[in-house]
Scaffold this motif. Structure first.
Motif, PDB file in Angstrom:
ATOM      1  N   ARG A  12       0.857  -1.178   0.000  1.00  0.00           N
ATOM      2  CA  ARG A  12       0.000   0.000   0.000  1.00  0.00           C
ATOM      3  C   ARG A  12       0.892   1.227   0.000  1.00  0.00           C
ATOM      4  O   ARG A  12       1.572   1.489   1.004  1.00  0.00           O
ATOM      5  CB  ARG A  12      -0.914  -0.013   1.230  1.00  0.00           C
ATOM      6  CG  ARG A  12      -1.928  -1.151   1.221  1.00  0.00           C
ATOM      7  CD  ARG A  12      -2.662  -1.245   2.527  1.00  0.00           C
ATOM      8  NE  ARG A  12      -1.765  -1.609   3.635  1.00  0.00           N
ATOM      9  CZ  ARG A  12      -2.166  -1.753   4.894  1.00  0.00           C
ATOM     10  NH1 ARG A  12      -3.430  -1.566   5.214  1.00  0.00           N
ATOM     11  NH2 ARG A  12      -1.292  -2.086   5.828  1.00  0.00           N
ATOM     12  N   PHE A  14       2.737   4.595   0.530  1.00  0.00           N
ATOM     13  CA  PHE A  14       2.791   5.586   1.611  1.00  0.00           C
ATOM     14  C   PHE A  14       2.307   5.052   2.960  1.00  0.00           C
ATOM     15  O   PHE A  14       2.431   5.745   3.959  1.00  0.00           O
ATOM     16  CB  PHE A  14       1.985   6.853   1.258  1.00  0.00           C
ATOM     17  CG  PHE A  14       2.466   7.541   0.014  1.00  0.00           C
ATOM     18  CD1 PHE A  14       1.734   7.458  -1.154  1.00  0.00           C
ATOM     19  CD2 PHE A  14       3.651   8.240   0.003  1.00  0.00           C
ATOM     20  CE1 PHE A  14       2.188   8.065  -2.308  1.00  0.00           C
ATOM     21  CE2 PHE A  14       4.116   8.855  -1.144  1.00  0.00           C
ATOM     22  CZ  PHE A  14       3.380   8.768  -2.302  1.00  0.00           C
ATOM     23  N   LEU A  15       1.765   3.858   3.009  1.00  0.00           N
ATOM     24  CA  LEU A  15       1.401   3.251   4.286  1.00  0.00           C
ATOM     25  C   LEU A  15       2.386   2.156   4.665  1.00  0.00           C
ATOM     26  O   LEU A  15       2.812   2.059   5.817  1.00  0.00           O
ATOM     27  CB  LEU A  15      -0.015   2.669   4.222  1.00  0.00           C
ATOM     28  CG  LEU A  15      -1.151   3.681   4.231  1.00  0.00           C
ATOM     29  CD1 LEU A  15      -2.487   2.960   4.099  1.00  0.00           C
ATOM     30  CD2 LEU A  15      -1.141   4.517   5.494  1.00  0.00           C
ATOM     31  N   ASP A  16       2.772   1.348   3.708  1.00  0.00           N
ATOM     32  CA  ASP A  16       3.682   0.231   3.948  1.00  0.00           C
ATOM     33  C   ASP A  16       5.056   0.546   3.369  1.00  0.00           C
ATOM     34  O   ASP A  16       5.160   1.255   2.364  1.00  0.00           O
ATOM     35  CB  ASP A  16       3.147  -1.039   3.298  1.00  0.00           C
ATOM     36  CG  ASP A  16       1.788  -1.424   3.829  1.00  0.00           C
ATOM     37  OD1 ASP A  16       1.030  -2.071   3.079  1.00  0.00           O
ATOM     38  OD2 ASP A  16       1.485  -1.066   4.989  1.00  0.00           O
ATOM     39  N   PRO A  17       6.125   0.000   3.961  1.00  0.00           N
ATOM     40  CA  PRO A  17       7.453   0.177   3.367  1.00  0.00           C
ATOM     41  C   PRO A  17       7.583  -0.615   2.067  1.00  0.00           C
ATOM     42  O   PRO A  17       6.994  -1.686   1.913  1.00  0.00           O
ATOM     43  CB  PRO A  17       8.398  -0.357   4.445  1.00  0.00           C
ATOM     44  CG  PRO A  17       7.569  -1.269   5.270  1.00  0.00           C
ATOM     45  CD  PRO A  17       6.168  -0.747   5.227  1.00  0.00           C
ATOM     46  N   ALA A  18       8.327  -0.068   1.130  1.00  0.00           N
ATOM     47  CA  ALA A  18       8.535  -0.734  -0.157  1.00  0.00           C
ATOM     48  C   ALA A  18       9.605  -1.819  -0.002  1.00  0.00           C
ATOM     49  O   ALA A  18      10.528  -1.670   0.798  1.00  0.00           O
ATOM     50  CB  ALA A  18       8.964   0.280  -1.208  1.00  0.00           C
ATOM     51  N   ILE A  20      12.596  -2.815  -0.846  1.00  0.00           N
ATOM     52  CA  ILE A  20      13.788  -2.345  -1.548  1.00  0.00           C
ATOM     53  C   ILE A  20      15.064  -2.854  -0.897  1.00  0.00           C
ATOM     54  O   ILE A  20      16.143  -2.357  -1.171  1.00  0.00           O
ATOM     55  CB  ILE A  20      13.825  -0.806  -1.616  1.00  0.00           C
ATOM     56  CG1 ILE A  20      13.778  -0.191  -0.217  1.00  0.00           C
ATOM     57  CG2 ILE A  20      12.660  -0.285  -2.438  1.00  0.00           C
ATOM     58  CD1 ILE A  20      15.032   0.470   0.222  1.00  0.00           C
ATOM     59  N   ASP A  21      14.977  -3.838  -0.021  1.00  0.00           N
ATOM     60  CA  ASP A  21      16.159  -4.272   0.723  1.00  0.00           C
ATOM     61  C   ASP A  21      17.299  -4.725  -0.190  1.00  0.00           C
ATOM     62  O   ASP A  21      18.473  -4.533   0.126  1.00  0.00           O
ATOM     63  CB  ASP A  21      15.777  -5.401   1.687  1.00  0.00           C
ATOM     64  CG  ASP A  21      14.896  -4.892   2.810  1.00  0.00           C
ATOM     65  OD1 ASP A  21      13.710  -5.198   2.830  1.00  0.00           O
ATOM     66  OD2 ASP A  21      15.425  -4.145   3.657  1.00  0.00           O
ATOM     67  N   TRP A  24      18.763  -1.242  -2.331  1.00  0.00           N
ATOM     68  CA  TRP A  24      18.870   0.018  -1.623  1.00  0.00           C
ATOM     69  C   TRP A  24      20.022   0.877  -2.117  1.00  0.00           C
ATOM     70  O   TRP A  24      19.949   2.107  -2.075  1.00  0.00           O
ATOM     71  CB  TRP A  24      19.006  -0.236  -0.116  1.00  0.00           C
ATOM     72  CG  TRP A  24      20.305  -0.845   0.299  1.00  0.00           C
ATOM     73  CD1 TRP A  24      20.612  -2.173   0.296  1.00  0.00           C
ATOM     74  CD2 TRP A  24      21.455  -0.158   0.784  1.00  0.00           C
ATOM     75  NE1 TRP A  24      21.889  -2.362   0.741  1.00  0.00           N
ATOM     76  CE2 TRP A  24      22.436  -1.138   1.053  1.00  0.00           C
ATOM     77  CE3 TRP A  24      21.757   1.181   1.012  1.00  0.00           C
ATOM     78  CZ2 TRP A  24      23.692  -0.815   1.548  1.00  0.00           C
ATOM     79  CZ3 TRP A  24      23.022   1.496   1.511  1.00  0.00           C
ATOM     80  CH2 TRP A  24      23.959   0.497   1.763  1.00  0.00           C
ATOM     81  N   PHE A  27      19.436   3.762  -4.597  1.00  0.00           N
ATOM     82  CA  PHE A  27      18.813   4.989  -4.128  1.00  0.00           C
ATOM     83  C   PHE A  27      19.840   6.053  -3.751  1.00  0.00           C
ATOM     84  O   PHE A  27      19.456   7.197  -3.482  1.00  0.00           O
ATOM     85  CB  PHE A  27      17.910   4.698  -2.919  1.00  0.00           C
ATOM     86  CG  PHE A  27      16.632   4.027  -3.276  1.00  0.00           C
ATOM     87  CD1 PHE A  27      16.575   2.639  -3.417  1.00  0.00           C
ATOM     88  CD2 PHE A  27      15.490   4.759  -3.502  1.00  0.00           C
ATOM     89  CE1 PHE A  27      15.404   2.012  -3.765  1.00  0.00           C
ATOM     90  CE2 PHE A  27      14.306   4.136  -3.845  1.00  0.00           C
ATOM     91  CZ  PHE A  27      14.258   2.764  -3.986  1.00  0.00           C
ATOM     92  N   LEU A  28      21.105   5.718  -3.722  1.00  0.00           N
ATOM     93  CA  LEU A  28      22.117   6.697  -3.328  1.00  0.00           C
ATOM     94  C   LEU A  28      22.522   7.652  -4.458  1.00  0.00           C
ATOM     95  O   LEU A  28      22.645   8.865  -4.209  1.00  0.00           O
ATOM     96  CB  LEU A  28      23.339   5.976  -2.756  1.00  0.00           C
ATOM     97  CG  LEU A  28      23.050   5.139  -1.498  1.00  0.00           C
ATOM     98  CD1 LEU A  28      24.336   4.529  -0.952  1.00  0.00           C
ATOM     99  CD2 LEU A  28      22.363   5.973  -0.427  1.00  0.00           C
ATOM    100  N   PRO A  30      20.764   8.909  -7.058  1.00  0.00           N
ATOM    101  CA  PRO A  30      19.784  10.002  -7.214  1.00  0.00           C
ATOM    102  C   PRO A  30      19.830  10.991  -6.059  1.00  0.00           C
ATOM    103  O   PRO A  30      19.610  12.197  -6.253  1.00  0.00           O
ATOM    104  CB  PRO A  30      18.439   9.266  -7.245  1.00  0.00           C
ATOM    105  CG  PRO A  30      18.755   7.878  -7.626  1.00  0.00           C
ATOM    106  CD  PRO A  30      20.088   7.585  -7.059  1.00  0.00           C
ATOM    107  N   LEU A  31      20.137  10.505  -4.870  1.00  0.00           N
ATOM    108  CA  LEU A  31      20.214  11.407  -3.723  1.00  0.00           C
ATOM    109  C   LEU A  31      21.343  12.418  -3.912  1.00  0.00           C
ATOM    110  O   LEU A  31      21.157  13.622  -3.683  1.00  0.00           O
ATOM    111  CB  LEU A  31      20.452  10.568  -2.457  1.00  0.00           C
ATOM    112  CG  LEU A  31      20.442  11.310  -1.137  1.00  0.00           C
ATOM    113  CD1 LEU A  31      19.082  11.904  -0.866  1.00  0.00           C
ATOM    114  CD2 LEU A  31      20.844  10.368  -0.005  1.00  0.00           C
ATOM    115  N   ILE A  34      20.345  14.994  -6.597  1.00  0.00           N
ATOM    116  CA  ILE A  34      19.358  15.982  -6.154  1.00  0.00           C
ATOM    117  C   ILE A  34      19.986  16.986  -5.200  1.00  0.00           C
ATOM    118  O   ILE A  34      19.710  18.190  -5.275  1.00  0.00           O
ATOM    119  CB  ILE A  34      18.153  15.270  -5.509  1.00  0.00           C
ATOM    120  CG1 ILE A  34      17.367  14.526  -6.591  1.00  0.00           C
ATOM    121  CG2 ILE A  34      17.255  16.257  -4.792  1.00  0.00           C
ATOM    122  CD1 ILE A  34      16.223  13.700  -6.068  1.00  0.00           C
ATOM    123  N   VAL A  35      20.857  16.521  -4.299  1.00  0.00           N
ATOM    124  CA  VAL A  35      21.534  17.456  -3.387  1.00  0.00           C
ATOM    125  C   VAL A  35      22.356  18.459  -4.194  1.00  0.00           C
ATOM    126  O   VAL A  35      22.306  19.668  -3.943  1.00  0.00           O
ATOM    127  CB  VAL A  35      22.430  16.680  -2.396  1.00  0.00           C
ATOM    128  CG1 VAL A  35      23.362  17.623  -1.659  1.00  0.00           C
ATOM    129  CG2 VAL A  35      21.571  15.919  -1.397  1.00  0.00           C
TER     130      VAL A  35
END
Lengths: 79, 168
Positions: A12, A14-18, A20-21, A24, A27-28, A30-31, A34-35
């Motif tokens: 779900r 925004f309710l449940d975690p995705a 992505i283990d 992960w 995801f670094l 793009p971070l 963006i910074v």
């Protein structure tokens, strides 16, 4: 891929975690981008050439992070 | 009488001023302060990327990554960054309301009627990191717009040879 698809069945947003283990690390980058982009957007007088300058700053951040990680690893290895 | 540097006419660039309404707008919605202060392109970029970073963090970690108190009741330092974007406060309020249905505890994974799943491991780390960094980047934007010249400078280009500002 089948594992990812089945793990998304009950997800779900925004309710449940995705699940992505296993992904992960992806995801670094793009971070970092963006910074760099937000910092250049705020600090420069003109927005001309913003993507190129933000990309260069992101490269510098990445290099520094790798060097810092290597230095910390060496510190743990020898001390 | 020859002109000295002190006799040169003042430029028409307004001095920086405090712009607190824009700063509050930037806290409410990232980038909105810059748009209201006459920097629409910067504001749009900040809105998309800071807002997007925050939303992706919430999508990855779920609602449980925005929480002000740890299990032992101490303040979570990450929340200080998350709260720099106003919608985080609404998310935390919603999280508290959902936890209240379970007597103030995070729901068990075996409960079939749980309103949400708490995040653990990498999802919790990435979700917390993304939302907190979005808040810290928004702080840079708030500080920038809180004390800046109010007129738009989007189309200011360096003067070419022989060009003047037009001041008499």
């Amino acid at each position: 891929m089948l594992l990812l698809a089945t793990s998304l069945l009950a997800f779900r947003p925004f309710l449940d975690p995705a699940p992505i283990d296993r992904y992960w690390l992806w995801f670094l980058p793009p971070l970092i981008l963006i910074v760099a982009l937000v910092y250049r957007t705020i600090k420069t007088e003109t927005l001309v050439g913003l993507p190129r300058r933000a990309g260069y700053l992101a490269f510098q951040i990445s290099v520094f992070m790798v060097l810092a990680a290597a230095a910390l690893w060496l510190t743990l290895l020898f001390f | 009488m020859s002109q000295t540097p002190l006799d040169e006419p003042a430029t028409d660039t307004p001095p920086p001023v405090w712009n607190l309404p824009a700063a509050v707008a930037a806290w409410l919605i990232p980038g909105l302060g810059h748009i209201l202060a006459g920097h629409p392109k910067r504001g749009a970029i900040l809105m998309v990327f800071i807002g997007g970073l925050w939303l992706v963090g919430l999508l990855v970690g779920g609602i449980s990554v925005v929480h002000s108190r740890s299990a032992d009741g101490t303040l979570r330092p990450w929340y200080l960054g998350q709260a720099l974007i106003a919608p985080s406060i609404a998310v935390e309020y919603t999280h508290d309301k959902l936890r209240a249905r379970n007597e103030g505890n995070d729901p068990s994974p075996y409960d079939t009627t749980i309103p949400y799943q708490p995040a653990y491991g990498r999802a919790a780390e990435i979700g917390t990191l993304y939302t907190a960094l979005a808040g810290l980047l928004n702080l840079l934007a708030i500080i920038d717009i809180a004390y800046r010249e109010p007129r738009s400078t989007e189309h200011v280009l360096p003067l070419g040879a022989g060009e003047t500002t037009g001041a008499a």
